[in-house]
Design a protein around this motif. Structure first.
Motif, short mmCIF file in Angstrom:
data_model
loop_
_atom_site.label_atom_id
_atom_site.label_comp_id
_atom_site.label_asym_id
_atom_site.label_seq_id
_atom_site.Cartn_x
_atom_site.Cartn_y
_atom_site.Cartn_z
N TYR A 36 0.48 9.37 9.29
CA TYR A 36 1.90 9.29 9.62
C TYR A 36 2.35 7.87 9.92
N VAL A 37 1.63 7.18 10.81
CA VAL A 37 2.13 5.88 11.29
C VAL A 37 1.64 4.70 10.48
N LYS A 38 0.57 4.87 9.71
CA LYS A 38 0.06 3.88 8.76
C LYS A 38 -0.42 2.57 9.37
N ASN A 39 -0.80 2.58 10.63
CA ASN A 39 -1.48 1.41 11.17
C ASN A 39 -2.40 1.84 12.30
N LYS A 40 -3.49 1.10 12.42
CA LYS A 40 -4.57 1.45 13.34
C LYS A 40 -4.12 1.48 14.79
N ALA A 108 -5.57 1.06 -5.02
CA ALA A 108 -4.35 1.23 -5.82
C ALA A 108 -3.87 2.67 -5.80
N LEU A 109 -4.80 3.62 -5.93
CA LEU A 109 -4.43 5.03 -5.91
C LEU A 109 -3.91 5.43 -4.53
N THR A 110 -4.57 4.95 -3.47
CA THR A 110 -4.15 5.25 -2.11
C THR A 110 -2.74 4.75 -1.86
N ILE A 111 -2.48 3.52 -2.27
CA ILE A 111 -1.15 2.95 -2.06
C ILE A 111 -0.11 3.75 -2.83
N SER A 112 -0.45 4.13 -4.05
CA SER A 112 0.47 4.90 -4.87
C SER A 112 0.75 6.27 -4.25
N LEU A 113 -0.30 6.96 -3.81
CA LEU A 113 -0.12 8.27 -3.19
C LEU A 113 0.67 8.16 -1.89
N ASN A 114 0.32 7.18 -1.06
CA ASN A 114 1.06 6.99 0.19
C ASN A 114 2.53 6.69 -0.08
N LYS A 115 2.78 5.90 -1.12
CA LYS A 115 4.17 5.57 -1.47
C LYS A 115 4.92 6.82 -1.91
N LEU A 116 4.25 7.65 -2.69
CA LEU A 116 4.89 8.90 -3.14
C LEU A 116 5.13 9.84 -1.96
N LYS A 121 10.73 14.31 2.34
CA LYS A 121 11.40 14.57 3.61
C LYS A 121 10.31 14.83 4.65
N GLU A 122 10.64 14.69 5.93
CA GLU A 122 9.64 14.83 7.00
C GLU A 122 8.94 16.19 6.97
N ASP A 123 9.69 17.27 6.75
CA ASP A 123 9.06 18.59 6.73
C ASP A 123 8.12 18.74 5.53
N GLU A 124 8.53 18.19 4.39
CA GLU A 124 7.68 18.25 3.19
C GLU A 124 6.41 17.43 3.41
N LYS A 125 6.58 16.26 3.99
CA LYS A 125 5.44 15.38 4.24
C LYS A 125 4.44 16.06 5.19
N SER A 126 4.95 16.69 6.23
CA SER A 126 4.07 17.36 7.20
C SER A 126 3.27 18.48 6.53
N VAL A 127 3.94 19.27 5.71
CA VAL A 127 3.26 20.38 5.04
C VAL A 127 2.19 19.85 4.09
N ILE A 128 2.52 18.82 3.31
CA ILE A 128 1.55 18.24 2.36
C ILE A 128 0.35 17.67 3.11
N ALA A 159 7.85 20.34 -2.23
CA ALA A 159 7.23 19.01 -2.09
C ALA A 159 6.32 18.70 -3.28
N LEU A 160 5.54 19.69 -3.71
CA LEU A 160 4.67 19.47 -4.87
C LEU A 160 5.50 19.19 -6.12
N GLY A 161 6.61 19.90 -6.26
CA GLY A 161 7.50 19.66 -7.39
C GLY A 161 8.06 18.24 -7.37
N THR A 162 8.47 17.81 -6.18
CA THR A 162 8.98 16.44 -6.04
C THR A 162 7.91 15.42 -6.38
N LEU A 163 6.69 15.66 -5.89
CA LEU A 163 5.60 14.72 -6.16
C LEU A 163 5.28 14.68 -7.66
N ARG A 164 5.25 15.86 -8.29
CA ARG A 164 4.99 15.90 -9.74
C ARG A 164 6.04 15.11 -10.51
N GLN A 165 7.30 15.33 -10.14
CA GLN A 165 8.40 14.64 -10.81
C GLN A 165 8.27 13.12 -10.64
#
Length: 178
Positions: A36-40, A108-116, A121-128, A159-165
């Motif tokens: 969630y917060v992306k820093n140690k 590169a994959l991690t950055i791409s996935l984190n960016k996606l 939205k917060e609820d979608e992110k939490s569920v994923i 959320a999966l649909g959004t990520l696929r798109q």
């Protein structure tokens, strides 16, 4: 069974029982907070806050078998609260932030996935995150997030649909083989 006994001891004020329980899930809490917060530093602060809040409020836990679920719920709530507080802060030197991750990961994959994931939205992110990072069932996700099971399912599929798109769009931009 031993786990539930430890929770009950902790609820009666046994510090050692609470410490044993918390240490079992400390790494999971850190991992969830970090996503969630992306820093140690903030993730470690969240682990401390979750330890404090869970110790202070363990008597309110009604079902000892859901101790981990309860901890994850506290973690997500404090992570979202911290993110909302930080949105109000404007960093002076944003250029000095370094993307984090373990050395074994494909950066590169991690950055791409984190960016996606960050585009959700917060609820979608939490569920994923709960489903794929913490390996939770939809029933557990609905309990952690206090939402009906059907809502958890629909949020996950949306959320999966959004990520696929978005993945298709990125693949189209870069012409890669996602």
């Amino acid at each position: 069974m031993k786990h539930e006994r430890l929770v009950k001891k902790a609820q009666k004020g046994n510090d050692k029982a609470f410490l044993l329980l918390f240490q079992q899930y400390e790494a999971d809490i850190y991992r969830m907070a970090y996503v969630y917060v992306k820093n140690k530093e903030d993730a470690l602060d969240l682990v401390q806050e979750v330890a404090y809040q869970s110790f202070k409020n363990i008597s309110t836990l009604k079902k000892p078998e859901y101790f981990k679920t309860w901890l994850m719920k506290i973690t997500i709530n404090y992570a979202l609260s911290l993110i909302n507080r930080n949105k109000k802060v404007i960093p002076l030197h944003a250029d000095f932030e370094v993307p984090a991750g373990t050395e074994d990961e494909d950066i590169a994959l991690t950055i791409s996935l984190n960016k996606l994931i960050d585009t959700l939205k917060e609820d979608e992110k939490s569920v994923i995150l709960l489903k794929y990072y913490d390996d939770r069932t939809l029933k557990e996700i609905s309990e952690i997030l206090d939402i009906p099971l059907g809502t958890a399912k629909s949020v996950l599929y949306r959320a999966l649909g959004t990520l696929r798109q978005q993945l298709k769009e990125e693949a189209g931009i870069y012409g890669s083989s996602y």
